[in-house]
Design an enzyme around this catalytic site. Structure first.
Site, PDB file in Angstrom:
ATOM      1  N   ARG A   8     -57.049-117.268 -85.436  1.00  0.00           N
ATOM      2  CA  ARG A   8     -55.443-116.597 -85.443  1.00  0.00           C
ATOM      3  C   ARG A   8     -56.379-117.724 -87.022  1.00  0.00           C
ATOM      4  NH1 ARG A   8     -54.502-112.860 -82.547  1.00  0.00           N
ATOM      5  NH2 ARG A   8     -53.617-112.959 -80.190  1.00  0.00           N
ATOM      6  N   LYS A  35     -52.472-126.280 -72.352  1.00  0.00           N
ATOM      7  CA  LYS A  35     -52.544-125.007 -72.533  1.00  0.00           C
ATOM      8  C   LYS A  35     -51.865-124.362 -70.870  1.00  0.00           C
ATOM      9  CE  LYS A  35     -51.887-120.460 -74.139  1.00  0.00           C
ATOM     10  NZ  LYS A  35     -53.093-119.637 -75.552  1.00  0.00           N
ATOM     11  N   GLU A  72     -51.529-117.696 -70.823  1.00  0.00           N
ATOM     12  CA  GLU A  72     -51.788-116.274 -71.210  1.00  0.00           C
ATOM     13  C   GLU A  72     -53.272-116.506 -70.252  1.00  0.00           C
ATOM     14  OE1 GLU A  72     -52.213-116.979 -74.798  1.00  0.00           O
ATOM     15  OE2 GLU A  72     -49.712-115.121 -75.201  1.00  0.00           O
ATOM     16  N   ARG A  77     -47.990-128.373 -72.929  1.00  0.00           N
ATOM     17  CA  ARG A  77     -47.677-126.890 -74.582  1.00  0.00           C
ATOM     18  C   ARG A  77     -46.382-126.847 -73.309  1.00  0.00           C
ATOM     19  NH1 ARG A  77     -50.356-123.320 -76.062  1.00  0.00           N
ATOM     20  NH2 ARG A  77     -49.718-122.499 -78.361  1.00  0.00           N
ATOM     21  N   ARG A 123     -38.920-112.948 -72.111  1.00  0.00           N
ATOM     22  CA  ARG A 123     -39.652-113.620 -72.103  1.00  0.00           C
ATOM     23  C   ARG A 123     -39.108-115.095 -73.223  1.00  0.00           C
ATOM     24  NH1 ARG A 123     -45.087-112.914 -75.937  1.00  0.00           N
ATOM     25  NH2 ARG A 123     -45.314-114.726 -76.618  1.00  0.00           N
ATOM     26  N   LYS A 182     -43.029-124.694 -79.132  1.00  0.00           N
ATOM     27  CA  LYS A 182     -42.677-123.556 -80.327  1.00  0.00           C
ATOM     28  C   LYS A 182     -41.405-123.807 -81.143  1.00  0.00           C
ATOM     29  CE  LYS A 182     -47.206-121.442 -79.519  1.00  0.00           C
ATOM     30  NZ  LYS A 182     -48.143-119.619 -79.649  1.00  0.00           N
ATOM     31  N   ASP A 204     -42.286-116.185 -80.210  1.00  0.00           N
ATOM     32  CA  ASP A 204     -44.248-116.647 -80.549  1.00  0.00           C
ATOM     33  C   ASP A 204     -44.191-116.787 -82.488  1.00  0.00           C
ATOM     34  OD1 ASP A 204     -46.764-117.602 -80.768  1.00  0.00           O
ATOM     35  OD2 ASP A 204     -46.935-115.606 -79.822  1.00  0.00           O
ATOM     36  N   GLU A 240     -43.641-127.721 -82.811  1.00  0.00           N
ATOM     37  CA  GLU A 240     -45.542-127.125 -82.794  1.00  0.00           C
ATOM     38  C   GLU A 240     -44.687-125.915 -83.787  1.00  0.00           C
ATOM     39  OE1 GLU A 240     -48.315-126.103 -79.437  1.00  0.00           O
ATOM     40  OE2 GLU A 240     -48.079-123.978 -80.840  1.00  0.00           O
ATOM     41  N   GLU A 272     -50.432-115.982 -88.567  1.00  0.00           N
ATOM     42  CA  GLU A 272     -50.650-114.785 -87.407  1.00  0.00           C
ATOM     43  C   GLU A 272     -49.892-114.089 -87.352  1.00  0.00           C
ATOM     44  OE1 GLU A 272     -50.823-116.308 -83.710  1.00  0.00           O
ATOM     45  OE2 GLU A 272     -50.743-114.509 -82.432  1.00  0.00           O
ATOM     46  N   HIS A 306     -41.560-108.943 -83.073  1.00  0.00           N
ATOM     47  CA  HIS A 306     -42.722-108.647 -82.001  1.00  0.00           C
ATOM     48  C   HIS A 306     -42.842-106.652 -82.277  1.00  0.00           C
ATOM     49  CE1 HIS A 306     -45.500-109.052 -78.699  1.00  0.00           C
ATOM     50  NE2 HIS A 306     -44.745-110.557 -78.680  1.00  0.00           N
TER      51      HIS A 306
HETATM   52  O1  GCW Z   1     -49.433-116.543 -80.657  1.00  0.00           O
HETATM   53  C1  GCW Z   1     -50.497-116.218 -79.691  1.00  0.00           C
HETATM   54  C2  GCW Z   1     -51.161-116.408 -79.943  1.00  0.00           C
HETATM   55  C3  GCW Z   1     -52.795-116.460 -79.677  1.00  0.00           C
HETATM   56  C4  GCW Z   1     -52.515-118.274 -78.811  1.00  0.00           C
HETATM   57  C5  GCW Z   1     -51.034-118.868 -78.355  1.00  0.00           C
HETATM   58  C6  GCW Z   1     -51.041-120.460 -78.075  1.00  0.00           C
HETATM   59  C7  GCW Z   1     -54.247-120.196 -79.083  1.00  0.00           C
HETATM   60  O2  GCW Z   1     -51.497-114.999 -80.216  1.00  0.00           O
HETATM   61  O3  GCW Z   1     -53.935-116.474 -80.277  1.00  0.00           O
HETATM   62  O4  GCW Z   1     -53.528-118.767 -78.317  1.00  0.00           O
HETATM   63  O5  GCW Z   1     -50.230-117.973 -78.645  1.00  0.00           O
HETATM   64  O6  GCW Z   1     -50.284-120.675 -78.219  1.00  0.00           O
HETATM   65  O7  GCW Z   1     -50.934-120.417 -76.870  1.00  0.00           O
END
Ligand code: GCW
Length: 688
Positions: free
Chosen positions: A157, A276, A280, A313, A325, A349, A354, A376, A382, A510
């Protein structure tokens, strides 16, 4: 001939000076007589004794001749007096005091880094025409950048080139840029940097890499910046060749303990780990039937003897096509409140999904009374147009920090919570995912520098406003002419809402391109996970659009204090900019201004495009008043932004029209292309 050479050389120097490399530290000459009269007599000399103050002195020596046209001499009784005084009475050990008496200015602090911060404060005051005086202490303890940089030089990103860290040259060669990076951060008060991606390669913990990390830490140390690493939770298996990375196994704990010992033998002031885990696809304690608490505390115990911290995180969510989510982080972490070791911070976050252009605050911030939480933010754009769209993010940071959470059923801003005032946090932290890269101007978009700047300033003082920060930044970069400053300031302050208007009005979220996250793709219905599609979020149908998160839907609103969620819970009282976050809004629902929702929605996209045109016109007016190279760079990017705003508008209007089946509001010209044609544009951006 000689004369021509001189002119040529002069022109070259001019061009270099405008390429943005120097950020807000280019120190162009002060013209204002009042400022000159005040500072010139007081900066004829610099007085200091402490050896640790050399970097602070270096900054003065670099800046003052350029700003004031004088060269301060060393020593004497009057002038700029820099002093480390461990006895000084101050709110925060990283703070400083500035006083003016007669012909001198004294900057005093318990630590040398405080004096350095004081010097940068002074330089800021000179450039903004203020006189310095008072006590200045950071309101937040850990003021961090998170770099999502990989060991192959790419940046996840990242839109401003490759990583700043040249792993193949380290530790032998130290790119001069490392020091400039540290100076820039110190000038804002940033005191921590996580140098690698949270999707972490285990290699960063190898002995081969640790000596490289140490080389960076040595450059950053004099500027008060601690280095942290993102760690791969499976490192004991990947690097240590253990059968697994189960945090409850003694051999795994031993591996981490020894790794921590090795790191601290190289970097005695190492900051700690950012993790993390089980997110994901990243490994984590849950791979072994353990919990986030087991994982975080195991790492915390390895770091504890050395004073290191774990930033764990909360960005964790399980793919569930029927779920929400929005609720994931809260559901996952709320039950563990109070169970984390005292050197663990949970990093959350700003919003529940996101980094969307506008999100409500994450409910976790209102719910963890016994666990310190770090904010965060994402500075890299992004979801906000990468490096081609001009978006001054401080407006968004401010909106979030000033949100009244209603915690304890009284006015409690998120800023207060982060400062530890509400729940008595032992640690406080604000972090930002960096937008820096190897581009000569660091951030790609010249105006992106202001976002780095603002993150740093707000991490120091989360109560600062976007407006005053913009003014500071402009005065140090583009112009000190008051009209030009205020013109650019108003442009900056308008940019975030403009972006929202043509991409995500009324809380639409989104709907960006799948995977790369660029451009519009509201039609995405298939992705590697259901919660990576657009349909999951907008839920458009013939009746309306939006995600019902009230008690007739996912009831995510119940995660907030009642006093906070009450207005959001009803369609009547929900602030309009958040409508689609919480309600499935009927297309023909009447809004406050009398428009039905469909019409108001469409109008926003058109308005956004018009506003970009307005920005273009306003920017033209500062031609000749800001450095030419920056002027041209921004002009060109605005053209791209305009083109892409139309793309967003056409995509969203045409696509959502297939559900609303309603005509465009009177007076708006229909897009010149079909939905099928717009969809093809997006294909061009797909990597696969
Ligand atoms: O926003 C998403 C991004 C991922 C990122 C993830 C995160 C680093 O698309 O690229 O991974 O969040 O914050 O872990």
């Amino acid at each position: 001939m000689k004369r021509y050479l001189f002119i040529l050389l002069f022109l070259c120097l001019q061009v270099r000076a405008e390429d943005g490399y120097k950020l807000w530290m280019s120190y162009s000459k002060i013209e204002d007589p009042k400022t000159l009269n005040f500072y010139k007599p007081r900066l004829q000399a610099i007085v200091w004794e402490d050896k640790d103050l050399e970097v602070a002195v270096e900054e003065v020596k670099l800046a003052i001749p350029k700003l004031l046209g004088i060269t301060p001499k060393k020593g004497g009784k009057n002038g700029l007096i820099l002093k480390v005084n461990p006895q000084i009475n101050i709110t925060n050990p990283e703070g400083y005091k500035v006083s003016v008496s007669g012909q001198s200015i004294t900057i005093e602090a318990p630590r040398s880094v405080g004096v350095l911060y004081g010097v940068f404060h002074l330089l800021r005051c000179i450039q903004t025409g203020q006189e310095p005086a008072g006590e200045f202490s950071p309101k937040i303890q850990h003021r961090m950048l998170n770099h999502w940089d990989n060991n192959n030089g790419t940046i996840e990103r990242g839109y401003a080139g490759m990583s700043l860290w040249k792993w193949y040259e380290l530790p032998e060669r130290l790119d001069p840029r490392y020091k400039d990076y540290a100076r820039a951060n110190a000038s804002l008060g940033i005191n921590a940097t996580v140098i690698n991606n949270v999707n972490a390669s285990a290699r960063f913990l190898s002995s081969e890499y640790l000596v490289k990390v140490k080389a960076l830490a040595d450059v950053f140390r004099p500027y008060g910046i601690k280095v942290y690493l993102s760690v791969n939770f499976a490192s004991p298996r990947i690097l240590g060749k253990l059968p697994d990375a189960d945090p409850l196994k003694p051999e795994v704990q031993k591996w981490w303990k020894e790794k921590a010992d090795e790191i601290y033998s190289l970097i005695p002031d190492f900051g700690g780990f950012l993790v993390k885990a089980n997110s994901e696809g990243e490994p984590g304690p849950m791979d072994y039937g353990r919990t986030h608490v087991d994982g975080a505390n195991m790492l915390a115990k390895a770091l504890k003897p050395h004073g290191g911290m774990v930033f764990w995180r909360a960005f964790v969510y399980a793919p569930d096509p029927k779920g929400d989510r929005f609720k994931a982080a809260y559901e996952e972490f709320k039950p563990y409140d109070g169970q984390f070791d005292d050197n663990v911070i949970i990093q959350v976050k700003n919003g529940p999904i996101d980094f969307m252009p506008r999100e409500p605050i994450s409910p976790l911030f209102t719910a963890m009374e016994k666990t310190p939480l770090a904010m965060e933010f994402q500075v890299t754009q992004e979801y906000l147009g990468w490096a081609t769209h001009w978006v001054y993010l401080a407006s968004m940071f401010e909106e979030c920090l000033k949100t009244d959470t209603r915690v304890k059923n009284r006015k409690t801003t998120l800023s207060e919570i982060l400062q530890g005032k509400t729940f008595g946090y032992r640690h406080t932290a604000i972090t930002g995912v960096a937008n820096t890269g190897s581009d000569r101007n660091w951030t790609g978009h010249p105006m992106g520098q202001a976002n780095w700047y603002a993150l740093g300033r707000m991490a120091w003082d989360p109560d600062l406003g976007a407006k005053e920060i913009a003014q500071e930044w402009i005065s140090q970069t583009l112009s000190r002419d008051s009209k030009t400053v205020s013109d650019i300031q108003s442009m900056m302050l308008s940019t975030r809402e403009i972006y929202v208007n043509y991409t995500s009005p009324f809380g639409l979220h989104h709907v960006m391109g799948e995977g790369h996250h660029f451009g519009p793709e509201p039609w995405v219905e298939k992705a590697p996970r259901p919660d990576w599609t657009a349909l999951y979020y907008h839920k458009a149908d013939e009746k309306g659009i939006g995600f019902d998160r009230t008690n007739t839907g996912s009831n995510a609103l119940a995660q907030y204090p009642k006093e906070f969620s009450a207005p959001f819970s009803s369609l009547e009282t929900c602030p309009e900019e958040f409508l689609l976050w919480f309600h499935h809004v009927p297309w023909d629902r009447k809004l406050k201004n009398g428009d039905i929702f469909w019409e108001a929605f469409v109008k926003k996209f058109y308005q956004g495009v018009k506003e970009v045109e307005g920005l273009q016109r306003d920017w033209e007016k500062v031609k000749g008043k800001v450095p030419q190279e920056t002027f041209e760079n921004v002009s060109a990017r605005l053209k791209t932004q305009h083109k892409e705003a139309i793309w967003w508008r056409d995509a969203c209007v045409l696509y959502f029209q297939t559900f609303s089946k309603k005509a465009l509001p009177a007076g708006l010209k229909a897009p010149e292309r079909t939905l099928e044609e717009v969809k093809k544009i997006v294909d061009v951006y797909h990597i696969r």
